[in-house]
Design a protein around this motif. Structure first.
Motif, mmCIF file in Angstrom:
data_model
loop_
_atom_site.group_PDB
_atom_site.id
_atom_site.type_symbol
_atom_site.label_atom_id
_atom_site.label_comp_id
_atom_site.label_asym_id
_atom_site.label_seq_id
_atom_site.Cartn_x
_atom_site.Cartn_y
_atom_site.Cartn_z
ATOM 1 N N ILE A 1 56.623 17.474 23.097
ATOM 2 C CA ILE A 1 55.408 17.605 24.073
ATOM 3 C C ILE A 1 55.442 18.869 24.572
ATOM 4 O O ILE A 1 53.684 19.451 24.808
ATOM 5 C CB ILE A 1 56.905 17.103 25.615
ATOM 6 N N ILE A 2 55.983 19.983 23.511
ATOM 7 C CA ILE A 2 55.540 21.165 23.814
ATOM 8 C C ILE A 2 54.115 21.748 22.836
ATOM 9 O O ILE A 2 53.631 22.208 22.812
ATOM 10 C CB ILE A 2 56.761 22.315 23.107
ATOM 11 N N GLU A 3 54.445 20.912 21.333
ATOM 12 C CA GLU A 3 53.798 20.164 20.591
ATOM 13 C C GLU A 3 51.918 19.940 21.370
ATOM 14 O O GLU A 3 51.162 20.366 21.184
ATOM 15 C CB GLU A 3 53.809 20.365 19.634
ATOM 16 N N GLN A 4 52.289 19.288 21.272
ATOM 17 C CA GLN A 4 51.122 18.448 22.934
ATOM 18 C C GLN A 4 50.329 19.442 23.680
ATOM 19 O O GLN A 4 48.593 19.325 24.172
ATOM 20 C CB GLN A 4 51.321 16.990 23.450
ATOM 21 N N ILE A 5 51.173 20.123 24.383
ATOM 22 C CA ILE A 5 50.521 21.349 24.939
ATOM 23 C C ILE A 5 50.189 21.932 24.630
ATOM 24 O O ILE A 5 48.900 22.576 25.025
ATOM 25 C CB ILE A 5 52.488 21.302 26.354
ATOM 26 N N LYS A 6 50.720 22.519 23.236
ATOM 27 C CA LYS A 6 49.666 23.254 22.561
ATOM 28 C C LYS A 6 47.926 22.986 21.625
ATOM 29 O O LYS A 6 47.459 23.895 22.484
ATOM 30 C CB LYS A 6 50.975 23.879 21.302
ATOM 31 N N LEU A 7 48.427 21.413 22.323
ATOM 32 C CA LEU A 7 47.018 21.432 21.255
ATOM 33 C C LEU A 7 45.842 21.976 22.051
ATOM 34 O O LEU A 7 44.472 22.251 21.752
ATOM 35 C CB LEU A 7 46.972 19.592 21.550
#
Length: 104
Positions: free
Chosen positions: A81-87
């Motif tokens: 989820i954190i990785e997807q927010i950083k997108l």
């Protein structure tokens, strides 16, 4: 250039045209960024769904050692989820944590 010729001040129309160009450029950049971010919408919703399924599973099994399985999956899901927010700030096609989460 001849010495006797002076250029007048810029016309207000030139400033307005520059502003319109800047607004259009900003609009196209935001449109591209949104399109790149929205490509992964199904992955984001599926990750959130499985996070809550694992939370429910961990609550049900909280008195046994089996509860470590959903807790570990929730940890991996939170990294995804954190990785997807950083997108949204930095676009990439390589989602390492999401790939690990959906393979586990």
């Amino acid at each position: 250039m001849k010495k006797g010729i002076k250029r007048g001040p810029k016309k207000p129309q030139d400033k307005q045209h520059g502003l319109e160009v800047a607004i259009e450029k900003n609009r196209t950049e935001m449109s591209l960024k949104s399109m790149q971010f929205n490509r992964f919408m199904l992955i984001r919703y599926a990750t959130a769904f499985f996070l809550f399924v694992n939370l429910y599973w961990a609550i049900i099994m909280w008195q046994t050692l089996v509860a470590l399985i959903p807790v570990a999956l929730m940890f991996i899901a939170s990294l995804a989820i954190i990785e997807q927010i950083k997108l949204f700030g930095h676009h990439t096609n390589q989602l390492i944590y999401s790939k690990v989460f959906f393979r586990s």
